[in-house]
Write a protein that holds these residues in place. Structure first.
Motif, PDB file in Angstrom:
ATOM      1  N   ASN A 153    -120.301  34.339 -11.711  1.00 47.87           N
ATOM      2  CA  ASN A 153    -120.262  34.745 -13.117  1.00 47.87           C
ATOM      3  C   ASN A 153    -120.507  33.544 -14.010  1.00 47.87           C
ATOM      4  OD1 ASN A 153    -119.260  37.658 -12.857  1.00 47.87           O
ATOM      5  ND2 ASN A 153    -117.848  36.496 -11.590  1.00 47.87           N
ATOM      6  N   GLU A 154    -121.649  33.566 -14.682  1.00 52.22           N
ATOM      7  CA  GLU A 154    -122.108  32.530 -15.611  1.00 52.22           C
ATOM      8  C   GLU A 154    -122.673  31.315 -14.854  1.00 52.22           C
ATOM      9  OE1 GLU A 154    -122.655  33.310 -18.609  1.00 52.22           O
ATOM     10  OE2 GLU A 154    -121.391  35.088 -18.783  1.00 52.22           O
ATOM     11  N   PHE A 165    -128.978  37.103 -14.407  1.00 51.31           N
ATOM     12  CA  PHE A 165    -127.896  37.628 -15.246  1.00 51.31           C
ATOM     13  C   PHE A 165    -127.896  39.157 -15.297  1.00 51.31           C
ATOM     14  CE2 PHE A 165    -128.256  33.207 -16.028  1.00 51.31           C
ATOM     15  CZ  PHE A 165    -126.927  32.807 -16.071  1.00 51.31           C
TER      16      PHE A 165
END
Ligand code: 5GP
Ligand code: ZN
Length: 135
Positions: free
Chosen positions: A89-90, A98
């Motif tokens: 995540n990120e 994404f």
């Protein structure tokens, strides 16, 4: 909700060809183009969510059930020795595409898959701070 500029939306929708291991109304499971090991696969929801922060809760639950089914089947096909589920995540955590996805990475004895971290020590300050802040 599909995002035309998102490669995983296009793959999940079947607009871009992929090596598909499984498909249903919610998900497509594909082989990773740059596998960490033989059989490295990705679970892609057909709807676009940036990552786990945004993912619909029902789909989050379904993702884990599907991961369980897939790795139980794949471990027999691949004759691997273990499995990692990885979900980034990120960017700082290694996310490069994404659109939420779950990695399923087969592990083989003595493979050189570089997952892991240096283990630290839980300090009393961190423990107190975190337990106080998270209720
Ligand atoms: P992330 O770094 O975001 O957790 O993982 C993205 C993964 O998607 C990487 O392992 C990368 O190899 C894979 N990937 C990126 N583009 C494509 C693609 O077009 N097709 C497939 N099959 N895998 C892709
Ligand atoms: Zn997408």
């Amino acid at each position: 909700m599909k995002n035309e500029s998102c490669i995983f939306c296009r793959i999940a929708a079947g607009e871009v060809p992929s090596a598909t291991l499984y498909e249903d109304e919610d998900f497509r499971v594909i082989l990773d183009l740059n596998p960490a090991s033989k059989g490295h696969a990705l679970i892609l929801p057909k709807e676009h969510y940036r990552n786990l922060y945004d993912l619909d809760e029902d789909l989050a639950a379904k993702t884990m059930v599907l991961a369980k089914k897939m790795i139980c089947k794949m471990k027999d096909v691949l004759r691997c020795d273990g499995y990692n589920l990885v979900q980034n995540n990120e960017e700082v955590a290694g996310q490069s595409v994404f659109h939420f996805h779950m990695h399923m990475i087969p592990r083989y004895k003595d493979d050189n898959v570089g997952l892991g971290w240096h283990m630290g020590t839980l300090t009393e300050e961190d423990k107190k701070e975190l337990l106080d802040k998270i209720e």
